[in-house]
Design a protein around this motif. Structure first.
Motif, mmCIF file in Angstrom:
data_model
loop_
_atom_site.group_PDB
_atom_site.id
_atom_site.type_symbol
_atom_site.label_atom_id
_atom_site.label_comp_id
_atom_site.label_asym_id
_atom_site.label_seq_id
_atom_site.Cartn_x
_atom_site.Cartn_y
_atom_site.Cartn_z
ATOM 1 N N CYS A 115 15.492 9.339 17.587
ATOM 2 C CA CYS A 115 16.002 8.232 16.768
ATOM 3 C C CYS A 115 15.236 8.157 15.451
ATOM 4 O O CYS A 115 14.014 7.961 15.437
ATOM 5 C CB CYS A 115 15.868 6.914 17.517
ATOM 6 N N ASN A 165 15.166 5.884 13.279
ATOM 7 C CA ASN A 165 14.799 4.521 12.872
ATOM 8 C C ASN A 165 13.910 3.802 13.885
ATOM 9 O O ASN A 165 13.685 2.594 13.754
ATOM 10 C CB ASN A 165 16.072 3.699 12.658
ATOM 11 N N ALA A 214 14.532 2.858 16.760
ATOM 12 C CA ALA A 214 15.304 1.734 17.289
ATOM 13 C C ALA A 214 15.392 1.727 18.810
ATOM 14 O O ALA A 214 15.967 0.810 19.392
ATOM 15 C CB ALA A 214 16.717 1.758 16.705
ATOM 16 N N SER A 251 17.404 -1.411 19.998
ATOM 17 C CA SER A 251 17.241 -2.634 19.221
ATOM 18 C C SER A 251 18.384 -2.753 18.212
ATOM 19 O O SER A 251 18.494 -1.921 17.307
ATOM 20 C CB SER A 251 15.900 -2.627 18.475
ATOM 21 N N LEU A 277 17.476 -2.672 14.444
ATOM 22 C CA LEU A 277 16.983 -1.428 13.857
ATOM 23 C C LEU A 277 18.016 -0.300 13.899
ATOM 24 O O LEU A 277 17.949 0.639 13.097
ATOM 25 C CB LEU A 277 15.708 -0.969 14.582
ATOM 26 N N CYS A 278 18.963 -0.403 14.830
ATOM 27 C CA CYS A 278 19.957 0.662 14.990
ATOM 28 C C CYS A 278 20.925 0.704 13.810
ATOM 29 O O CYS A 278 21.439 -0.323 13.360
ATOM 30 C CB CYS A 278 20.739 0.433 16.286
#
Length: 266
Positions: A225, A227, A229, A240, A243-244
């Motif tokens: 990922c 980010n 997330a 999350s 954040l995604c």
């Protein structure tokens, strides 16, 4: 003739007196309806789903009118209803986003098996209460459709042993969330597409032994990922929403395909 006349006159007089008393009582006991509550109630869809956290539309309307609740809690009504209620209250409409139900399970008939032949009441609540579920995966969908039974829009169906939500018809009322005894259904922001289709918190080896589609906590989604997330919490991948960015990389790298977009089945 007189023997009939006096009783008739008596009852006529009594009826008139009762009518007068009822009229006076209605005036004295009259409770003026709050026009604000009426206007808010008219703006609401009348679903009485309880998704706002109140007993029904009238309860929510009263809370808003008294300043005890925000104007954007009506999930079935969404943005349009929020704008109307805000106009009644003379406040700025707070942007609201539609939510849809998502089933955190993909343990279909090809992926998992029952631990015994169940012949009792065709109810998820019943099989959970008396037998802790019929499937080998204790965290999986029982497949009897308690969630579908309470869905007013008929957008939940049992497909290959697992409940599936059609997001196009979902109004985000949350009735299915409350009906699921295994707490497999959540409400997601419509714009946040990806979620984990598994609720198991067993270790990877145990999960794999009972369901081929379950999260094995391998951590590939976490590592890939961009980010940060996704985290592993109690042997379970969690995304999350804040954040995604819906890049979809997590779904691509998941070896068991337990991460997917809302409304899509792999």
């Amino acid at each position: 003739m007189e023997q009939y006349l006096y009783p008739i006159l008596f009852f006529l007089g009594l009826g008139a007196l009762i009518g007068i008393l009822l009229t006076v009582a209605s005036k004295l006991l009259f409770v003026k309806t709050d026009e604000t509550v009426e206007k808010i109630s008219e703006a609401l869809p009348g679903a009485n789903c309880g998704g706002c956290g109140y007993s029904g539309c009238e309860g929510y309307a009263e809370a808003v009118a008294k300043g005890l609740a925000p104007t954007n809690l009506c999930k079935p009504g969404g943005k349009d209803v929020t704008v109307k209620i805000s106009a009644v209250m003379g406040v700025e409409a707070v942007e609201t986003e539609r939510e849809v139900a998502f089933v955190r399970c993909n343990g279909n008939c090809e992926a998992t098996e029952d631990k015994f032949a169940y012949i009792g009441s065709r109810s998820c609540s019943a099989v959970e209460k008396f037998y802790s579920g019929k499937g080998k995966c204790s965290a999986g969908c029982h497949g009897f459709g308690d969630c579908a039974a309470v869905c007013d829009n008929n957008c939940i169906s049992i497909v290959n042993g697992v409940a599936v939500v059609d997001p196009r018809g979902c109004m985000g009322c949350g009735k299915c969330v409350k009906a699921c005894p295994n707490q497999l259904i959540i409400l997601k922001k419509e714009s946040k597409r990806y979620a984990v289709r598994c609720s198991s918190t067993d270790n990877g080896k145990t999960t794999r032994s009972v369901c081929k589609n379950g999260c094995i906590a391998c951590g590939l989604c976490v590592k890939k990922c961009p980010n940060n997330a996704i985290v592993l919490n109690n042997n379970h991948a969690e995304i999350s929403p804040s954040l995604c960015t819906d890049c979809g990389i997590c779904a691509e790298v998941c070896p068991v395909h337990c991460i997917a977009a809302v409304g899509l089945c792999k």
